[in-house]
Design a protein around this motif. Structure first.
Motif, PDB file in Angstrom:
ATOM      1  N   GLU A 106       0.822  -1.204   0.000  1.00  0.00           N
ATOM      2  CA  GLU A 106       0.000   0.000   0.000  1.00  0.00           C
ATOM      3  C   GLU A 106       0.857   1.256   0.000  1.00  0.00           C
ATOM      4  O   GLU A 106       0.545   2.230  -0.677  1.00  0.00           O
ATOM      5  CB  GLU A 106      -0.945  -0.002   1.204  1.00  0.00           C
ATOM      6  N   ALA A 107       1.947   1.232   0.752  1.00  0.00           N
ATOM      7  CA  ALA A 107       2.830   2.408   0.808  1.00  0.00           C
ATOM      8  C   ALA A 107       3.405   2.725  -0.565  1.00  0.00           C
ATOM      9  O   ALA A 107       3.555   3.907  -0.930  1.00  0.00           O
ATOM     10  CB  ALA A 107       3.949   2.158   1.816  1.00  0.00           C
ATOM     11  N   ALA A 108       3.721   1.718  -1.336  1.00  0.00           N
ATOM     12  CA  ALA A 108       4.319   1.924  -2.659  1.00  0.00           C
ATOM     13  C   ALA A 108       3.382   2.692  -3.589  1.00  0.00           C
ATOM     14  O   ALA A 108       3.832   3.367  -4.523  1.00  0.00           O
ATOM     15  CB  ALA A 108       4.697   0.583  -3.271  1.00  0.00           C
ATOM     16  N   LYS A 109       2.076   2.613  -3.345  1.00  0.00           N
ATOM     17  CA  LYS A 109       1.103   3.297  -4.198  1.00  0.00           C
ATOM     18  C   LYS A 109       1.142   4.814  -4.036  1.00  0.00           C
ATOM     19  O   LYS A 109       0.572   5.540  -4.850  1.00  0.00           O
ATOM     20  CB  LYS A 109      -0.308   2.775  -3.895  1.00  0.00           C
ATOM     21  N   PHE A 110       1.790   5.286  -2.979  1.00  0.00           N
ATOM     22  CA  PHE A 110       1.872   6.729  -2.732  1.00  0.00           C
ATOM     23  C   PHE A 110       3.135   7.354  -3.324  1.00  0.00           C
ATOM     24  O   PHE A 110       3.315   8.568  -3.248  1.00  0.00           O
ATOM     25  CB  PHE A 110       1.811   7.013  -1.231  1.00  0.00           C
ATOM     26  N   LEU A 111       4.007   6.547  -3.887  1.00  0.00           N
ATOM     27  CA  LEU A 111       5.257   7.073  -4.425  1.00  0.00           C
ATOM     28  C   LEU A 111       5.028   7.858  -5.711  1.00  0.00           C
ATOM     29  O   LEU A 111       4.125   7.555  -6.498  1.00  0.00           O
ATOM     30  CB  LEU A 111       6.242   5.930  -4.698  1.00  0.00           C
ATOM     31  N   GLY A 112       5.859   8.870  -5.926  1.00  0.00           N
ATOM     32  CA  GLY A 112       5.759   9.684  -7.126  1.00  0.00           C
ATOM     33  C   GLY A 112       4.848  10.878  -6.945  1.00  0.00           C
ATOM     34  O   GLY A 112       4.561  11.306  -5.830  1.00  0.00           O
ATOM     35  N   GLU A 113       4.358  11.416  -8.037  1.00  0.00           N
ATOM     36  CA  GLU A 113       3.482  12.583  -7.993  1.00  0.00           C
ATOM     37  C   GLU A 113       2.054  12.113  -7.766  1.00  0.00           C
ATOM     38  O   GLU A 113       1.535  11.280  -8.511  1.00  0.00           O
ATOM     39  CB  GLU A 113       3.581  13.372  -9.297  1.00  0.00           C
ATOM     40  N   ILE A 114       1.413  12.642  -6.729  1.00  0.00           N
ATOM     41  CA  ILE A 114       0.055  12.234  -6.385  1.00  0.00           C
ATOM     42  C   ILE A 114      -0.775  13.470  -6.067  1.00  0.00           C
ATOM     43  O   ILE A 114      -0.254  14.556  -5.840  1.00  0.00           O
ATOM     44  CB  ILE A 114       0.031  11.273  -5.174  1.00  0.00           C
ATOM     45  N   GLU A 115      -2.096  13.289  -6.052  1.00  0.00           N
ATOM     46  CA  GLU A 115      -2.992  14.339  -5.585  1.00  0.00           C
ATOM     47  C   GLU A 115      -3.342  14.063  -4.135  1.00  0.00           C
ATOM     48  O   GLU A 115      -3.662  12.931  -3.773  1.00  0.00           O
ATOM     49  CB  GLU A 115      -4.267  14.396  -6.432  1.00  0.00           C
ATOM     50  N   GLN A 116      -3.260  15.093  -3.314  1.00  0.00           N
ATOM     51  CA  GLN A 116      -3.533  14.928  -1.890  1.00  0.00           C
ATOM     52  C   GLN A 116      -4.450  16.049  -1.410  1.00  0.00           C
ATOM     53  O   GLN A 116      -4.198  17.227  -1.689  1.00  0.00           O
ATOM     54  CB  GLN A 116      -2.228  14.962  -1.079  1.00  0.00           C
ATOM     55  N   THR A 117      -5.502  15.674  -0.701  1.00  0.00           N
ATOM     56  CA  THR A 117      -6.365  16.665  -0.079  1.00  0.00           C
ATOM     57  C   THR A 117      -5.829  16.966   1.316  1.00  0.00           C
ATOM     58  O   THR A 117      -5.677  16.050   2.125  1.00  0.00           O
ATOM     59  CB  THR A 117      -7.810  16.150   0.033  1.00  0.00           C
ATOM     60  N   PRO A 118      -5.498  18.213   1.618  1.00  0.00           N
ATOM     61  CA  PRO A 118      -4.951  18.553   2.942  1.00  0.00           C
ATOM     62  C   PRO A 118      -5.925  18.179   4.053  1.00  0.00           C
ATOM     63  O   PRO A 118      -7.139  18.144   3.846  1.00  0.00           O
ATOM     64  CB  PRO A 118      -4.752  20.070   2.857  1.00  0.00           C
ATOM     65  N   PRO A 119      -5.420  17.910   5.247  1.00  0.00           N
ATOM     66  CA  PRO A 119      -6.292  17.598   6.389  1.00  0.00           C
ATOM     67  C   PRO A 119      -7.201  18.782   6.723  1.00  0.00           C
ATOM     68  O   PRO A 119      -6.829  19.940   6.520  1.00  0.00           O
ATOM     69  CB  PRO A 119      -5.306  17.332   7.532  1.00  0.00           C
ATOM     70  N   PRO A 120      -8.395  18.506   7.257  1.00  0.00           N
ATOM     71  CA  PRO A 120      -9.280  19.617   7.646  1.00  0.00           C
ATOM     72  C   PRO A 120      -8.655  20.493   8.731  1.00  0.00           C
ATOM     73  O   PRO A 120      -8.889  21.699   8.767  1.00  0.00           O
ATOM     74  CB  PRO A 120     -10.540  18.906   8.149  1.00  0.00           C
ATOM     75  N   TYR A 121      -7.865  19.881   9.615  1.00  0.00           N
ATOM     76  CA  TYR A 121      -7.134  20.668  10.618  1.00  0.00           C
ATOM     77  C   TYR A 121      -5.751  20.983  10.049  1.00  0.00           C
ATOM     78  O   TYR A 121      -4.765  20.298  10.318  1.00  0.00           O
ATOM     79  CB  TYR A 121      -7.018  19.890  11.927  1.00  0.00           C
TER      80      TYR A 121
END
Length: 252
Positions: free
Chosen positions: A63-78
């Motif tokens: 699962e961690a490998a799926k986050f490698l490279g350029e990704i889209e991320q929604t910042p935390p609400p806090y």
């Protein structure tokens, strides 16, 4: 919960802040699986039911490998991200749901080093603007058990490393003794991507008046650090044409 290296710009060096906002950062830390929190870290309130996950090291690494490279991320609400001019965390604390837009970030490294029951220890290298706790939260969603960031330690911030860091308590003692400047990074080691030039008195005078200066030996450089002597950084100059440089950050 979060520790590590934090570059602090003091005195006239605060004018260099624009050069440090985009620095990549490196971390080590731990993700606890079993429940999510509203802040995505251990300081928040639990969200949903808790469970006791059975984690396999290979599965977490996959699962961690799926986050490698350029990704889209929604910042935390806090978070400090602005929503209609207000920090998202202020809206979240008021019971509102901030409408945060995904941003593109880069995860250059994400290594799961070990898994012990419900805790995975990791090392990560991530671009500016990326939230490690958002990745911890997403990991929990992907594995179907919820997760949050249990601890975090920043080991690098741009060119600065944890080994170079000075504990704040030590800085206070050195400041009281008048020795803090001696412990700071040498000015010539700052912004290593730029060449440094030692200017004569006439050139320094022109810089102080906001005038362009001629630096023929640096015609191939886009920006240069300009010093008076070995330690006094007087300006950062930007090449405008040929060998002419315009000081656009003046520290003297």
């Amino acid at each position: 919960m979060a520790t590590g290296v934090l570059p602090l710009l003091l005195g006239k060096f605060t004018r260099l802040a624009q050069f440090y906002g985009t620095s990549e950062k490196a971390y080590t830390g731990a993700i606890r699986f079993g429940f999510a929190t509203d802040t995505y870290d251990a300081e928040g309130q639990r969200v949903g039911e808790a469970c006791t996950p059975v984690l396999a090291l290979d599965a977490v690494r996959t699962e961690a490998a799926k986050f490698l490279g350029e990704i889209e991320q929604t910042p935390p609400p806090y978070s400090a991200k602005k929503v209609d001019g207000k920090p998202a965390y202020k809206l979240a604390r008021a019971g509102k749901t901030p409408e945060l837009k995904p941003v593109r970030i880069t995860v250059d490294a994400f290594t799961i080093e070990s898994v012990d029951r419900d805790v995975a220890r990791f090392a990560m290298r991530i671009s500016a603007g990326g939230y490690v706790r958002a990745i911890a939260h997403a990991m929990g969603q992907a594995l179907g058990c919820g997760a949050h960031l249990a601890s975090l330690r920043r080991t690098e911030a741009g060119v600065f490393t944890l080994e170079q860091a000075l504990p704040l308590a030590d800085a206070e003692v050195l400041g009281a003794e008048g020795k803090l400047a001696e412990r700071m990074a040498h000015p010539r080691t700052l912004l290593p991507e730029m060449p440094a030039v030692t200017a004569d008195e006439q050139t320094v005078g022109r810089i102080r008046n906001g005038m362009q200066v001629n630096l023929p030996e640096y015609s191939a450089a886009a920006q240069v650090k300009i010093f008076a002597g070995q330690r006094e950084l007087v300006a950062v100059g930007r090449r405008v044409a040929g060998t002419l440089f315009q000081p656009f950050v003046v520290l003297c």
